[in-house]
Design a protein around this motif. Structure first.
Motif, short mmCIF file in Angstrom:
data_model
loop_
_atom_site.label_atom_id
_atom_site.label_comp_id
_atom_site.label_asym_id
_atom_site.label_seq_id
_atom_site.Cartn_x
_atom_site.Cartn_y
_atom_site.Cartn_z
N CYS A 206 0.85 -1.18 0.00
CA CYS A 206 0.00 0.00 0.00
C CYS A 206 0.89 1.23 0.00
N VAL A 207 0.82 2.02 -1.06
CA VAL A 207 1.54 3.29 -1.07
C VAL A 207 0.94 4.22 -0.02
N ILE A 208 -0.39 4.26 0.07
CA ILE A 208 -1.10 5.03 1.08
C ILE A 208 -2.10 4.10 1.75
N TYR A 209 -1.92 3.87 3.04
CA TYR A 209 -2.86 3.04 3.79
C TYR A 209 -3.90 3.97 4.41
N PHE A 210 -5.17 3.69 4.12
CA PHE A 210 -6.27 4.52 4.61
C PHE A 210 -7.38 3.62 5.11
N LYS A 211 -7.83 3.87 6.33
CA LYS A 211 -8.91 3.07 6.92
C LYS A 211 -9.73 3.96 7.84
N LYS A 212 -11.04 3.92 7.63
CA LYS A 212 -11.94 4.69 8.49
C LYS A 212 -12.13 3.98 9.82
N LYS A 213 -12.38 4.77 10.89
CA LYS A 213 -12.63 4.24 12.22
C LYS A 213 -13.91 4.89 12.78
N LYS A 214 -14.40 4.30 13.83
CA LYS A 214 -15.59 4.86 14.48
C LYS A 214 -15.23 5.95 15.48
N GLY A 216 -11.59 7.75 17.88
CA GLY A 216 -10.15 7.84 18.00
C GLY A 216 -9.51 8.98 17.26
N GLY A 217 -10.27 9.72 16.45
CA GLY A 217 -9.69 10.83 15.71
C GLY A 217 -8.90 10.37 14.51
N ILE A 218 -8.05 11.25 14.01
CA ILE A 218 -7.25 10.98 12.81
C ILE A 218 -5.81 10.69 13.24
N SER A 219 -5.32 9.53 12.82
CA SER A 219 -3.93 9.12 13.09
C SER A 219 -3.13 9.24 11.80
N VAL A 229 2.73 16.48 0.97
CA VAL A 229 1.60 16.43 1.91
C VAL A 229 2.16 16.46 3.32
N ASP A 230 1.51 17.20 4.19
CA ASP A 230 1.85 17.16 5.61
C ASP A 230 0.59 16.87 6.41
N GLU A 231 0.72 16.84 7.72
CA GLU A 231 -0.39 16.43 8.58
C GLU A 231 -1.55 17.43 8.52
N LYS A 232 -1.24 18.70 8.47
CA LYS A 232 -2.30 19.72 8.43
C LYS A 232 -3.11 19.62 7.14
N LEU A 233 -2.42 19.45 6.00
CA LEU A 233 -3.12 19.35 4.72
C LEU A 233 -3.97 18.08 4.67
N CYS A 234 -3.46 16.99 5.23
CA CYS A 234 -4.23 15.75 5.27
C CYS A 234 -5.50 15.93 6.10
N TYR A 235 -5.40 16.63 7.24
CA TYR A 235 -6.58 16.88 8.08
C TYR A 235 -7.61 17.70 7.33
N GLN A 236 -7.18 18.72 6.61
CA GLN A 236 -8.11 19.58 5.89
C GLN A 236 -8.84 18.82 4.79
N ILE A 237 -8.12 17.95 4.09
CA ILE A 237 -8.76 17.17 3.01
C ILE A 237 -9.76 16.18 3.60
N LEU A 238 -9.40 15.52 4.70
CA LEU A 238 -10.32 14.57 5.32
C LEU A 238 -11.56 15.29 5.88
N HIS A 239 -11.38 16.47 6.43
CA HIS A 239 -12.52 17.22 6.93
C HIS A 239 -13.42 17.67 5.79
N GLU A 240 -12.85 17.91 4.62
CA GLU A 240 -13.66 18.26 3.45
C GLU A 240 -14.60 17.12 3.08
N TYR A 241 -14.14 15.89 3.29
CA TYR A 241 -14.98 14.71 3.05
C TYR A 241 -15.78 14.30 4.29
N GLU A 247 -7.29 6.26 9.96
CA GLU A 247 -5.85 6.00 10.02
C GLU A 247 -5.26 6.23 8.64
N VAL A 248 -4.19 7.03 8.58
CA VAL A 248 -3.52 7.35 7.32
C VAL A 248 -2.04 7.08 7.50
N LEU A 249 -1.47 6.28 6.58
CA LEU A 249 -0.05 5.95 6.62
C LEU A 249 0.52 6.08 5.22
N PHE A 250 1.54 6.92 5.07
CA PHE A 250 2.23 7.12 3.79
C PHE A 250 3.49 6.27 3.78
#
Length: 430
Positions: A206-214, A216-219, A229-241, A247-250
């Motif tokens: 997995c180049v980018i591992y992405f899994k939704k959770k119920k 725990g917030g965003i890891s 990409v940095d952590e702030k930009l990733c948070y903003q994109i996820l909040h847009e959706y 869980e996000v792992l690059f």
């Protein structure tokens, strides 16, 4: 305001926004908004049971190839040359108005070739039946993007005294290529790109591992330094959706577009071959430059030039694997191979058995393999062995257990084990 107008407004805002460190977060949010709107644009209208009008073409053969290009570039002529199926060709544009299928018989396989109507700029928005054409391309294993090579030639502007004062290149076909690529990518088609999740035998990279959770917030984590990409930009994109727990792992230095593709999850990664037609009207230097471009083939339907190279390139990109069967004690059957593909199920021995019959896998003890995938002839292989082109396979089934021995050498009897369970004989009549 409709969806198309909102997309154009966001694109205009992105065009006038300067790209620097301070605006990368804003541009990332705009890209996420465009991806959401384009996904909504492709969805059928609410309250309708069907997805809309399209081309009714049944899948046939071992693979499907779609011809995509602007009008009057030679798609219908190429279909007639390769398959023998008549497709009307004329000197005016939009001669083909529907999807015309044909069959290519190559290397003991049958490949379905589809001649689609020419598309124009704005096809992803529905112009010129563009959505129907792109929908057929999504269901294909390979895309042949047909381009006009005569519109990519060197032109020299001469002065009155005969000296060259200016030389420039009119790369119209390159512009057509970029327009078609942009239209296909806007509806979720990725040409000649590696998917963010690559599966192989027993491993998933997995180049980018992405899994939704119920909860725990965003890891957010990464295994290497990230430059796009940095952590702030990733948070903003996820909040847009509207995703607040995930869980996000690059594992690679991926871009914002790769992250959006993983979140959307509806992208189709497909191989594409760029076919430059009408090379008989340009110079040999221009032909050499076009032929050296990656994933490109130069042909001429008028003079039937280089069509065999086009077929071999299609075969190479589709990755079809022919496997021949060998009955026990007989010669292999080379007349009708079993055709496997990594895009259609896989190329392992287990996939080969499932292709023959679903219940065959239960009776397989081992297989004997002859060919390039075997280290010696024959090689005893299991279900996980990966087959290669022109391999010969013999399936050895498990022996059925007999009910018992023969005669007095029977291993067990059918009598009850306990005396109390035996049936008493009826008393003799007196």
């Amino acid at each position: 305001m409709g969806i198309i107008e909102r997309i154009k407004e966001i694109e205009a805002e992105m065009a006038r926004t300067q790209k620097n460190k301070a605006t990368e977060y804003h541009l990332g949010q705009l890209k996420a908004k465009i991806a959401k709107l384009r996904t909504q644009l492709l969805e059928p209208p609410k309250g309708s049971s069907a997805g809309g009008d399209g081309f009714e073409v049944t899948k046939f053969g071992h693979g499907r190839v779609a011809l995509i290009g602007f009008p009057s570039v030679g798609k219908s002529t190429l279909l007639t040359m390769l398959t023998g199926t008549h497709s009307e060709a004329a000197s005016y544009e939009f001669t083909t108005l529907t999807c015309i299928p044909g069959i290519i018989h190559y290397n003991d396989t049958k490949i379905q070739l589809l001649d689609l109507p020419g598309i124009i700029e704005g096809a992803s928005e529905g112009k010129g039946r563009g959505r129907q054409v792109i929908a057929v391309a999504k269901s294909s294993d390979l895309v042949l993007m047909v381009l006009d090579a005569s519109k990519d030639a060197h032109k020299v502007l001469l002065s009155t005294d005969g000296h060259a004062v200016m030389m420039f290149i009119v790369a119209i076909s390159e512009g057509h290529r970029q327009i078609l690529t942009r239209e296909l990518e806007s509806v979720g088609l990725r040409l000649n790109k590696r998917p963010p999740q690559v599966s192989s035998f027993l491993t998933v990279v997995c180049v980018i591992y992405f899994k939704k959770k119920k909860t725990g917030g965003i890891s957010f984590n990464s295994t290497l330094p990230l430059t796009h990409v940095d952590e702030k930009l990733c948070y903003q994109i996820l909040h847009e959706y509207k995703i607040h727990n995930a869980e996000v792992l690059f594992r690679e230095d991926a871009t914002v577009d790769d992250l959006i593709d993983v979140i959307e999850g509806n992208r189709k990664y497909i191989k594409c071959v760029y076919v430059y037609n009408k090379i008989d009207v340009i110079g040999i230097d221009d032909v050499d430059k076009l032929a050296r471009r990656p994933n490109s083939v130069v042909i001429s339907c008028n003079l039937k030039l280089n069509l065999d190279r086009l077929l071999s390139k299609m075969w190479e990109e589709m990755g079809l694997v022919r496997v021949y069967t060998k009955p026990q004690g007989q010669q292999p059957d080379f007349s009708d191979p079993v055709v496997l593909s990594a895009d259609r199920g896989g190329c392992t021995v287990e996939d080969f058995c499932n292709h023959i019959h679903r219940n065959l896998i239960k009776d397989v003890k081992y297989v004997l393999v002859w060919g390039t995938s075997a280290r010696h002839y024959p090689q005893h292989c299991g279900l996980g062995h990966v087959l290669q082109d022109e391999d010969v396979v013999q399936i050895v089934k498990k022996k059925e257990k007999e009910e018992g021995g023969r005669g007095r050498f029977k291993s067990h009897s059918t009598a009850p084990a306990r005396i109390s369970d035996r049936q008493k004989k009826a008393p003799l009549k007196t």
